[in-house]
Motif scaffolding. Structure first.
Motif, PDB file in Angstrom:
ATOM      1  N   SER A  24       1.697 -17.287  -9.405  1.00 63.47           N
ATOM      2  CA  SER A  24       1.431 -16.124  -9.098  1.00 63.47           C
ATOM      3  C   SER A  24       1.695 -14.972  -9.739  1.00 63.47           C
ATOM      4  N   ASN A  28      -1.086 -12.503 -11.383  1.00 66.47           N
ATOM      5  CA  ASN A  28      -0.942 -10.917 -11.006  1.00 66.47           C
ATOM      6  C   ASN A  28      -0.956 -10.149 -12.352  1.00 66.47           C
ATOM      7  N   GLU A  32      -4.067  -7.795 -13.294  1.00 66.66           N
ATOM      8  CA  GLU A  32      -3.752  -6.291 -13.405  1.00 66.66           C
ATOM      9  C   GLU A  32      -4.488  -5.729 -14.561  1.00 66.66           C
ATOM     10  N   ALA A 354      -0.678 -14.235  -2.996  1.00 65.32           N
ATOM     11  CA  ALA A 354      -1.463 -13.294  -3.858  1.00 65.32           C
ATOM     12  C   ALA A 354      -1.384 -11.883  -3.734  1.00 65.32           C
ATOM     13  N   ASP A 414      -9.183  -6.404  -7.723  1.00 70.74           N
ATOM     14  CA  ASP A 414      -7.793  -7.439  -7.946  1.00 70.74           C
ATOM     15  C   ASP A 414      -7.482  -8.501  -6.904  1.00 70.74           C
ATOM     16  N   LYS A 418      -7.023 -12.398  -7.329  1.00 68.16           N
ATOM     17  CA  LYS A 418      -5.771 -13.039  -7.089  1.00 68.16           C
ATOM     18  C   LYS A 418      -5.911 -14.219  -6.250  1.00 68.16           C
TER      19      LYS A 418
END
Ligand SMILES: [Zn+2]
Ligand SMILES: [Zn+2]
Length: 476
Positions: A24, A28, A32, A354, A414, A418
């Motif tokens: 994760s 992430n 981003e 997430a 996002d 995610k």
């Protein structure tokens, strides 16, 4: 069958252990980084929306981006659909991720620099075109997911199939399209998808949130038409004819009795709506014919079948009692969007990881419908909502989907990326979360060679698996 199940269990055991790594943080970070790009994609798509089965430029845009990532691409699937296949460097299951691509015949009224000015012809009418359901954001989030996963290919276990599906809102009159056609054209079979996931942005859910429901989530949508035939006469002497308008009004009341008096509403909701009624030419003529059209929403397969019978019966018997006839036709647009409970349970920690546990919550079922429901004919499925409403906005002030004022805050796209990426890395095929089906039977069902009542005859599966097959994954 026994041999098959043994093979499945061996597969499960050999693959299940290897999923412990938590990706994760890496996901992430990568998400981003590409978020501004994803927003740009979404805004481009928003500005140039296309209607169902006409998503030509949209398809090209998707294809170009997938090819840039070195992903294997198939185009013109179910008319304008695009399918990308990304093979990870490590062996594992096949996961399907789906985004729908189509806009709606709505003229945008939102004051944003990338508002749609597109116009086209729809059913002989000049209309504006708008992404008034947010499918532009779905495409952008799935492209973003493809971007992140393709960069993590060396750690990726198994295969990811990116399904960009046309015509979720329905194909133009007389055309096939949408998820049903995708399934028919083999999108779930080449390669064989073990489990499938889909998201829908929601204009009434705050950004940064995910909401989901296990089991039945969205309704089956049927469209129906009732043609009432009476006997034309002078408006001053109704007894010399049969008034189809009076008969129709009784039928409308009768249909609501199905909802309020005959359906087990504590089990699941039922909605019957008449949305259109046509007949008659002037004040003093009782016409010969009336036509009504409407929609039925159900959240339980058996109740759906039951309501169909009752609608036919009610219309025909009321008409008969008044000397008229009623012809009823029912067209199933989508099935119940059913989220396989075991798959939901397995993936929930991934969603929480997430975007944070506090941002993921269970919701009620809805009487809206989704053609994503067709993919569950082939494999366990999980469909959930991602928030698109600006923070702090009152839900009552957020314009509904399919309206000219529909608005999505795209600053948190996002969330979908995610969620998808964590699912891909965490998914484990087990007897209850992976595909076990007989394709021949499913093909026959889809080509309607097997009547609905005979879906999955009891003798087809070994006894211990019957309840699971019938209730959990593949039941209609
Ligand atoms: Zn919609
Ligand atoms: Zn939609």
């Amino acid at each position: 069958m026994k041999k098959f199940l043994t093979a499945l269990f061996i597969f499960t055991i050999t693959t299940a252990n290897a999923f412990a790594v938590d990706m994760s943080a890496e996901i992430n970070q990568a998400t981003e980084k590409i978020l501004p790009q994803v927003v740009e994609w979404r805004r481009h798509l928003h500005q140039y929306p296309e209607l169902g089965n006409r998503e030509f430029k949209t398809a090209e845009y998707i294809e170009k981006n997938l090819r840039r990532l070195g992903i294997e691409v198939r185009t013109k699937v179910a008319k304008t659909g695009v399918v990308g296949v990304l093979k990870g460097d490590l062996p594992g299951a096949v996961i399907g991720l789906r985004a729908d691509m189509d806009g709606l015949p709505v003229s945008e009224r939102v004051n944003i620099p990338f508002a749609s000015k597109e116009k086209t012809e729809y059913n002989g009418q000049q209309v504006g075109v708008m992404h008034a359901c947010g499918h532009d954001s779905h495409v952008a989030m799935l492209l973003g997911t493809a971007e992140v996963l393709s960069k993590m290919k060396s750690k990726l276990r198994g295969t990811v199939v990116f399904i960009f599906q046309p015509a979720e809102e329905g194909a133009p009159a007389g055309e096939e399209g949408g998820a049903a056609l995708m399934v028919k054209e083999g999108v779930m079979d080449n390669p064989k998808i073990d489990a499938i996931f889909g998201i829908h942005i929601n204009a009434q859910t705050e950004i940064g949130k995910i909401k989901y429901k296990s089991g039945s989530f969205m309704a089956a949508a049927d469209w129906f038409t009732i043609k009432v035939k009476g006997k034309q006469t002078h408006g001053s002497t109704p007894w010399t004819g049969v008034d189809p308008i009076a008969v129709s009004s009784q039928i409308i009341n009768g249909l609501q009795m199905i909802v309020s008096r005959q359906s087990e509403l504590t089990k699941a909701p039922v909605v019957i709506t008449i949305g259109k009624i046509n007949g008659g030419v002037r004040e003093n003529i009782i016409p010969e014919e009336m036509t009504m059209a409407g929609t039925i929403r159900t959240l339980d397969d058996a109740m759906q079948k039951d309501v169909h019978e009752r609608v036919k019966n009610t219309a025909q018997k009321i008409a008969e009692s008044m000397g008229a006839t009623a012809e009823v036709s029912i067209d199933t647009k989508t099935l119940v969007t059913y989220n396989t409970p075991e798959l939901v349970n397995q993936m929930l920690p991934s969603l929480e990881k997430a975007i944070g546990k506090e941002n993921v919550y269970a919701t009620e079922w809805t009487t809206g419908a989704e053609d994503f429901s067709y993919y569950r004919l082939k494999a366990p499925a999980f469909f959930f909502n991602v928030g698109g409403m600006p923070k702090g906005k009152n839900v009552k002030d957020a314009a509904p989907h399919h309206t000219p004022d529909f608005f999505i805050d795209d600053s948190r796209l996002d969330v979908g990326i995610k969620a998808f990426c964590n699912i891909v890395f965490d998914y484990q095929p087990t007897a209850k979360t992976a595909r076990i089906s007989d394709d021949k039977i499913l093909t026959e069902i889809l080509s309607e060679q097997i009547p609905v009542e005979n879906y999955f005859p009891a003798q087809f599966f070994d006894a211990p698996f019957q309840p699971f097959i019938l209730k959990g994954v593949f039941a209609l």
